[in-house]
Write a protein that holds these residues in place. Structure first.
Motif, mmCIF file in Angstrom:
data_model
loop_
_atom_site.group_PDB
_atom_site.id
_atom_site.type_symbol
_atom_site.label_atom_id
_atom_site.label_comp_id
_atom_site.label_asym_id
_atom_site.label_seq_id
_atom_site.Cartn_x
_atom_site.Cartn_y
_atom_site.Cartn_z
ATOM 1 N N ASP A 10 19.947 -17.175 -17.675
ATOM 2 C CA ASP A 10 19.691 -16.229 -18.543
ATOM 3 C C ASP A 10 18.427 -16.597 -19.366
ATOM 4 N N THR A 11 18.310 -17.862 -19.621
ATOM 5 C CA THR A 11 17.403 -18.061 -20.841
ATOM 6 C C THR A 11 15.922 -17.808 -20.220
ATOM 7 N N GLY A 12 15.783 -18.178 -18.759
ATOM 8 C CA GLY A 12 14.490 -18.019 -18.201
ATOM 9 C C GLY A 12 14.337 -16.346 -18.059
ATOM 10 N N LEU A 13 15.337 -15.692 -17.607
ATOM 11 C CA LEU A 13 15.160 -14.074 -17.514
ATOM 12 C C LEU A 13 15.094 -13.410 -18.710
ATOM 13 N N SER A 14 15.468 -13.921 -19.770
ATOM 14 C CA SER A 14 15.344 -13.379 -21.227
ATOM 15 C C SER A 14 13.927 -13.455 -21.458
ATOM 16 N N THR A 15 13.326 -14.887 -21.321
ATOM 17 C CA THR A 15 11.989 -15.027 -21.468
ATOM 18 C C THR A 15 10.793 -14.051 -20.874
ATOM 19 N N LEU A 16 11.317 -13.886 -19.526
ATOM 20 C CA LEU A 16 10.225 -12.840 -18.945
ATOM 21 C C LEU A 16 10.656 -11.371 -19.294
ATOM 22 N N HIS A 52 13.086 -4.313 -17.846
ATOM 23 C CA HIS A 52 11.771 -4.547 -17.795
ATOM 24 C C HIS A 52 11.298 -5.457 -16.426
ATOM 25 N N VAL A 53 12.185 -6.622 -16.413
ATOM 26 C CA VAL A 53 11.955 -7.448 -15.240
ATOM 27 C C VAL A 53 12.439 -6.798 -13.869
ATOM 28 N N ALA A 54 13.429 -5.954 -14.087
ATOM 29 C CA ALA A 54 13.862 -5.010 -12.837
ATOM 30 C C ALA A 54 12.590 -4.242 -12.428
ATOM 31 N N ARG A 55 12.049 -3.450 -13.255
ATOM 32 C CA ARG A 55 11.052 -2.607 -13.242
ATOM 33 C C ARG A 55 9.850 -3.350 -12.460
#
Length: 234
Positions: A10-16, A52-55
């Motif tokens: 989650d930390t990495g995805l939150s950053t992205l 935003h990551v999914a888009r």
């Protein structure tokens, strides 16, 4: 050397997610090797949790066949994402901001919400303009986009004694550059009279529907009139 965050956590995805909240791509205004580097380390994210990551992920996935040919440097991804996850690697602008902040930790480096929204809109507008410019250049290289229309054309006979098969043969004998005849069917008009409904595709710059109807009208032995029942752009 900076490394990419762990996008399985989650930390990495939150950053992205935070990074892409004001950006369309990892680096610049079009897909690049920086996007490929991050894409290769990701899997399809939860769209509700990381919209935003999914888009971004779905958009870059649409370029997957072109990934090997995209320009840019994969190493840029780690360098750009490192500041977002708290790395000591900073851009010149971030370093200047940090220096200005040494005397007062309470200074708002990013301005008001209104200023942030305005800046995000400006960045978005620039990226849209850049995308449209590159798309226009690509279309110029490939050639002009051909505008086409699908037309439903109804051709009516004189009466119930008109040979509809012969009428259809005469109509289909009309040939034009940019005209493709499609399916047809007989449709009842009333009192035992049937008309023929044609589906055709035309290139808008080459074929005038009015002129086509005039040619059909010249088949006087069979045709009483013709009407355009429907038309839509392809």
């Amino acid at each position: 050397m900076a490394s990419l965050p762990d996008f399985s956590a989650d930390t990495g995805l939150s950053t992205l997610e935070k990074y892409l909240s004001t950006r369309s791509y990892i680096d610049g205004h079009s897909p690049s090797q920086a996007d490929v580097a991050v894409f290769d380390k990701c899997k399809a994210p939860d769209a509700e949790k990381y919209p935003h990551v999914a888009r971004w992920f779905q958009h870059i996935a649409s370029y997957e066949a072109e990934h090997p040919n995209l320009t840019g440097d994969k190493a840029r991804a780690a360098a750009l994402l490192a500041p977002a996850q708290g790395s000591t690697i900073t851009t010149p602008a971030a370093a200047a901001a940090a220096t200005a902040d040494d005397d007062d930790d309470d200074v708002d480096l990013f301005g008001s919400d209104e200023e942030e929204d305005a800046e995000a809109e400006r960045i978005k507008a620039e990226r849209v303009a850049e995308y449209n410019r590159k798309r226009a250049e690509k279309e110029k290289v490939k050639g002009k986009t051909i505008a086409k229309s699908v037309v439903t054309l109804q051709v009516k006979p004189w009466d119930d004694e008109t040979d509809l098969d012969a009428m259809e043969k005469e109509v289909r004998a009309i040939e034009k550059d940019g005209l493709v005849w499609g399916a047809s069917k007989k449709v009842p008009v009333g009192y035992g009279v049937y008309m023929i409904q044609f589906t055709l595709v035309v290139e808008d710059d080459k074929v005038s529907i009015d002129e086509l109807q005039e040619q059909i009208q010249e088949i006087e032995d069979y045709v009483q009139s013709s009407d355009v029942a429907a038309m839509q752009k392809l």
